[in-house]
Design an enzyme around this catalytic site. Sequence first.
Site, PDB file in Angstrom:
ATOM      1  N   LYS A 120       0.691  -1.365   0.007  1.00 50.26           N
ATOM      2  CA  LYS A 120      -0.061   0.012  -0.126  1.00 50.26           C
ATOM      3  C   LYS A 120       0.870   1.150  -0.218  1.00 50.26           C
ATOM      4  CE  LYS A 120      -2.578   1.082   3.667  1.00 50.26           C
ATOM      5  NZ  LYS A 120      -2.418   2.444   4.276  1.00 50.26           N
ATOM      6  N   ASP A 138      -6.943   1.553   0.960  1.00 52.25           N
ATOM      7  CA  ASP A 138      -6.791   1.685   2.542  1.00 52.25           C
ATOM      8  C   ASP A 138      -8.225   1.195   2.928  1.00 52.25           C
ATOM      9  OD1 ASP A 138      -8.245   3.834   1.709  1.00 52.25           O
ATOM     10  OD2 ASP A 138      -7.310   5.327   3.156  1.00 52.25           O
TER      11      ASP A 138
END
Length: 210
Positions: A120, A138
């Site tokens: 991420k 997220d």
Amino acid sequence: MNTQKRHEIFTRLSSLNPNPTTELLYTTPFELLIAVVLSAQSTDKGVNIATRKLYPLANTPELILQLGLEGLKQYIQTIGLYHSKAKHIMETCRLLVEQHHSQVPNTREELEKLPGVGRKTANVILNTAFGHPTMAVDTHIFRVSNRTGLAPGKNVSEVEQKLLKFIDKKFLLNAHHWLILHGRYTCKARKPSCPECIIRDLCEYKSKTQ
Ligand code: SF4
């Protein structure tokens, strides 16, 4: 959800905010990298409060190494998990100096070798610092993608792959910012603001708020 609806969702989100970006404060790829590492399980606002004091004094790998582990902790101790984040940052700074001429690398492979940098975080850096059309899923993007029907998935990896596949290429670079901001301020976790939502008629969530 069909292609036309997806296209219309991003057309509306883009007209509302044509040039979206992260809410983390940064001026260089290195500042962004450190801010993103600090932001894991913390708010952008909390990270900005800390980096506003840290960066005027130390905003390069060398300067943070000079600060030392305990020195760095003084600036980030209001942020969750700061002990382990401080260790990761020191080690990352050392690797950047020794292996990357003190520059943040712009490939996923090299980014993910840095301590504290997972998929991420690498996606955020590649997208926001280097302009790659990546999708950093997220908690906000995961929720919005599932609720709306834009890219339903059981885990972040499934949602990421679907978003990359389904979103029109012209929207892909900015899509992750639009979805994060939409999730943070409108399609909120506890109580989404459906009556004020600009994509309400396109969203397929069955429990919209009244
Ligand atoms: S209508 Fe409600 S659930 Fe759907 S995207 Fe908007 S805020 Fe989220």
